[in-house]
Write an enzyme that holds these catalytic residues in place. Sequence first.
Site, PDB file in Angstrom:
ATOM      1  N   ASP A  51       0.847  -1.197   0.000  1.00  0.00           N
ATOM      2  CA  ASP A  51       0.000   0.000   0.000  1.00  0.00           C
ATOM      3  C   ASP A  51       0.879   1.243   0.000  1.00  0.00           C
ATOM      4  OD1 ASP A  51      -3.251   0.247   0.873  1.00  0.00           O
ATOM      5  OD2 ASP A  51      -2.075   2.083   0.921  1.00  0.00           O
ATOM      6  N   ASP A  77       3.975   3.457  -4.247  1.00  0.00           N
ATOM      7  CA  ASP A  77       2.975   3.666  -5.287  1.00  0.00           C
ATOM      8  C   ASP A  77       3.106   2.549  -6.319  1.00  0.00           C
ATOM      9  OD1 ASP A  77       1.436   4.489  -7.445  1.00  0.00           O
ATOM     10  OD2 ASP A  77       2.015   6.596  -7.266  1.00  0.00           O
ATOM     11  N   ASN A 104      -5.999  -5.291  -5.807  1.00  0.00           N
ATOM     12  CA  ASN A 104      -7.135  -4.579  -5.223  1.00  0.00           C
ATOM     13  C   ASN A 104      -6.971  -3.061  -5.217  1.00  0.00           C
ATOM     14  OD1 ASN A 104      -9.546  -4.269  -3.289  1.00  0.00           O
ATOM     15  ND2 ASN A 104      -7.844  -3.398  -2.121  1.00  0.00           N
ATOM     16  N   TYR A 170     -12.623   6.233 -14.682  1.00  0.00           N
ATOM     17  CA  TYR A 170     -12.790   5.040 -13.838  1.00  0.00           C
ATOM     18  C   TYR A 170     -13.517   3.944 -14.603  1.00  0.00           C
ATOM     19  CZ  TYR A 170     -13.733   2.389  -9.537  1.00  0.00           C
ATOM     20  OH  TYR A 170     -13.790   1.412  -8.558  1.00  0.00           O
ATOM     21  N   LYS A 174     -11.892   0.255 -15.335  1.00  0.00           N
ATOM     22  CA  LYS A 174     -12.472  -0.988 -14.825  1.00  0.00           C
ATOM     23  C   LYS A 174     -12.961  -1.899 -15.952  1.00  0.00           C
ATOM     24  CE  LYS A 174     -11.671  -0.327 -10.477  1.00  0.00           C
ATOM     25  NZ  LYS A 174     -10.736  -1.198  -9.718  1.00  0.00           N
TER      26      LYS A 174
END
Length: 267
Positions: A51, A77, A104, A170, A174
Amino acid sequence: MQSSEQSSEQSGGQRSEWAGRSVVVTGAASGIGRATALKFAAAGARVLVADLDGGGAEKVVRDVERGGGTALAVVGDLSDPQVVDAVVERAVAAFGGPDVLVNNAGIMDRMSALGETDDAEWERVLRVNLTAPFLLTRAVLPHMLAAGHGSIVFTASEAGLRGGAAGAAYTAAKHGVVGLVKNLAVMYRKQGIRANAVAPGPTRTRIHVDADPQAHGPALISPLIGANIGRLGSAEEQAAAIVFLASDAAAFVNGAVLPVDDGWAAV
């Protein structure tokens, strides 16, 4: 996937399928990633927590260790190839080649319609949500191929299934994740690699949407979302679906995109 020789006794004396297996979870400092890392660790897996939030990642590691599990953190990152290399190198050095990769980590856009999307929003959202999991999957694949097994689970989104759940950036990212999952499933199934995704509906996490409610995109999308969603989901419910897709129980599931959304995708 095959179990390692390391054993872990679960309730009733049964050995968990996850005992000794190695799992990499990105975006694991909070929300769905955190819940997923904790669930894998509680089942006996050794978990690498990746993370950008160093404090949050270290807290997850401490939570895992307090529960008797094994975890370590890599901070950075994941859209940076050097960070990707560090994640894989650390996982291999500490745990051996990863058995499972959970892609994720992600960020939201500003719900901007295409005409309102500037270059910075487009490039950052695509970089984090699509290019970063591509880079990490490419780096992990040689280790899974050498082992002859591996499971890769992506966090897609309702925005990967429809056009009215997020902004242009986005939504494009996706949809790209969904395509990547399906291509991976076809390309590597004969080598023992499975690729699947969850498509979460609205879920209680810390992800932030910096949208101008008066802009065209947010003004149009908000009523569409509000009219069709069910209840808000929990991070733990998403984690349960992710762990299932990675598990031996889903051994014949490959290339699937599983909506976890209280029926939103069915509307």
